[in-house]
Design a protein around this motif. Structure first.
Motif, short mmCIF file in Angstrom:
data_model
loop_
_atom_site.label_atom_id
_atom_site.label_comp_id
_atom_site.label_asym_id
_atom_site.label_seq_id
_atom_site.Cartn_x
_atom_site.Cartn_y
_atom_site.Cartn_z
N LEU A 43 0.14 7.70 4.33
CA LEU A 43 0.47 8.16 2.97
C LEU A 43 0.84 6.98 2.07
CD1 LEU A 43 2.58 11.30 3.93
CD2 LEU A 43 0.37 11.34 2.75
N ALA A 44 1.61 6.05 2.61
CA ALA A 44 2.03 4.89 1.83
C ALA A 44 0.84 4.02 1.42
CB ALA A 44 3.05 4.06 2.62
N ALA A 45 -0.14 3.88 2.31
CA ALA A 45 -1.34 3.11 1.99
C ALA A 45 -2.09 3.76 0.84
CB ALA A 45 -2.24 3.00 3.22
N ARG A 46 -2.25 5.09 0.90
CA ARG A 46 -2.92 5.82 -0.17
C ARG A 46 -2.16 5.67 -1.49
NH1 ARG A 46 -2.75 11.43 -0.99
NH2 ARG A 46 -0.50 11.21 -0.65
N ASP A 47 -0.85 5.82 -1.44
CA ASP A 47 -0.04 5.74 -2.66
C ASP A 47 -0.08 4.33 -3.25
OD1 ASP A 47 0.56 8.38 -2.27
OD2 ASP A 47 2.51 8.00 -1.35
N ALA A 48 -0.06 3.33 -2.38
CA ALA A 48 -0.10 1.94 -2.86
C ALA A 48 -1.40 1.67 -3.60
CB ALA A 48 0.05 0.98 -1.68
N VAL A 49 -2.51 2.15 -3.06
CA VAL A 49 -3.80 1.96 -3.71
C VAL A 49 -3.85 2.74 -5.02
CG1 VAL A 49 -6.28 2.44 -3.55
CG2 VAL A 49 -5.07 1.45 -1.61
#
Length: 338
Positions: free
Chosen positions: A128-134
């Motif tokens: 989830l954090a990877a998606r949000d960061a992008v």
């Protein structure tokens, strides 16, 4: 126009993810925490956004964490575990020494444990954090995305955490920045990813920085004869040597000069100019399928790349997942439950 293109690509991506989720309904699914922890994704999003607002460079490390997690033992959060007295963990393997962003995952986990204890896995937090960061780094479309409260892709969740983490497995499974195209394709194929996925996911290098030591030999001693990597643009090599001196272990260089915190397609333009930081970036020009994809990004809308990237990220996020009663839900991401 930008909003219209974004909504169009979001609709197509949602349809693809729906079909994928239908096929893997027993494994992962979008909205897994809808009943057990309704605010789970919002809590992760708020945590990432808080750190991003203070330091936009955090987006690259968070995306990299997800990749390094999934390529070793699958997407099970094993990259977060600390070493023990008897075992050296993945995070202590040489390729992972430069990993960062653990503090963001820990902060999200702490907030989630307060809201719904023992429910959300660390493996899902990484995804989830990877998606949000992008999503936060997507430039002009990103502003519309943040305003609308949408994401670049939806993340199927339901992963559970692994209890094993070994540095030796990280060394064996993580692709080298010096890898040739045949090695890269074989590494991705072993994880169920195609050459096209390789070209798409390499686009992650459009954000973030790299330590000089990660590509130093390209500048000073590529074949052991004090030479420069011939796949690197000579003029760019001179510029990089001015930034990175031999033995420099602290200096970092932007993956895309002047644009390391904006997720877009500029990376592919650099690769075509032979200005990718890693040899593995330029290796994309050694294969018809990967070079065709690189070419296709030069004059296509960003939304098209965002769509492709979302599909490949969801595909990568399914590698070796633990679900059901397998693994555990860690109380702290760096430690297995006692």
């Amino acid at each position: 126009m930008a909003m219209r293109l974004f909504l169009s690509f979001l609709f197509r991506l949602t349809l693809v993810l729906f079909l994928l989720d239908s096929a893997y309904a027993q494994a992962l699914r979008v909205g897994f925490y809808k009943n057990s922890c309704p605010d789970a994704e919002a809590i992760v999003r708020k945590t990432v956004a808080s750190y991003f607002s203070q330091d936009p460079t955090v987006s690259g490390p968070l995306l990299r964490l997800h990749f390094h997690d999934c390529f070793v033992r699958g997407c099970d959060g094993s990259v977060l575990l600390n070493s023990t007295k008897t075992t050296s963990a993945e995070k202590d393997a040489m390729p992972n020494h430069s990993l960062d962003g653990f503090y963001v995952i820990d902060a999200a986990k702490e907030a989630l444990e307060k809201a719904c204890p023992g429910i959300v896995s660390c493996a899902d937090i990484i995804a989830l954090a990877a998606r949000d960061a992008v999503s936060l780094a997507t430039g002009s479309v990103g502003k519309e995305t943040r305003t609308a409260g949408n994401y670049v892709w939806e993340v199927p969740t339901g992963r559970r955490d692994g209890i094993v983490s070994m540095a030796s497995e990280a060394l064996a499974n993580l692709p080298s920045p010096y890898a040739e195209i045949t090695q890269l394709k074989a590494s991705f194929a072993a994880k169920g990813l195609s050459a096209k996925d390789l070209a798409i996911l390499s686009g992650a290098h459009t954000i973030g920085n790299s330590h000089c030591y990660s590509f130093e030999s390209r500048l000073y001693n590529f074949t052991g004869r004090g030479d420069t990597d011939p796949t690197l643009d000579p003029k760019y090599a001179i510029k990089l040597r001015s930034q990175c001196k031999p033995g420099d272990e602290t200096t970092t260089v932007e993956m895309v000069p002047g644009s390391s915190t904006t997720f877009d397609t500029k990376y592919y333009k650099l690769v075509m100019k032979r200005r990718g930081l890693f040899h593995s970036d330029e290796a994309l020009l050694q294969d018809k399928e990967t070079i065709d994809y690189v070419y296709s990004r030069l004059d296509s809308p960003k939304s098209s790349f965002f769509f492709d990237f979302g599909v490949s990220m969801v595909k990568m996020g399914r590698i070796g997942v633990l679900t059901g009663k397998a693994g555990e839900i860690r109380k702290q991401c760096a430690l297995v439950n006692s």
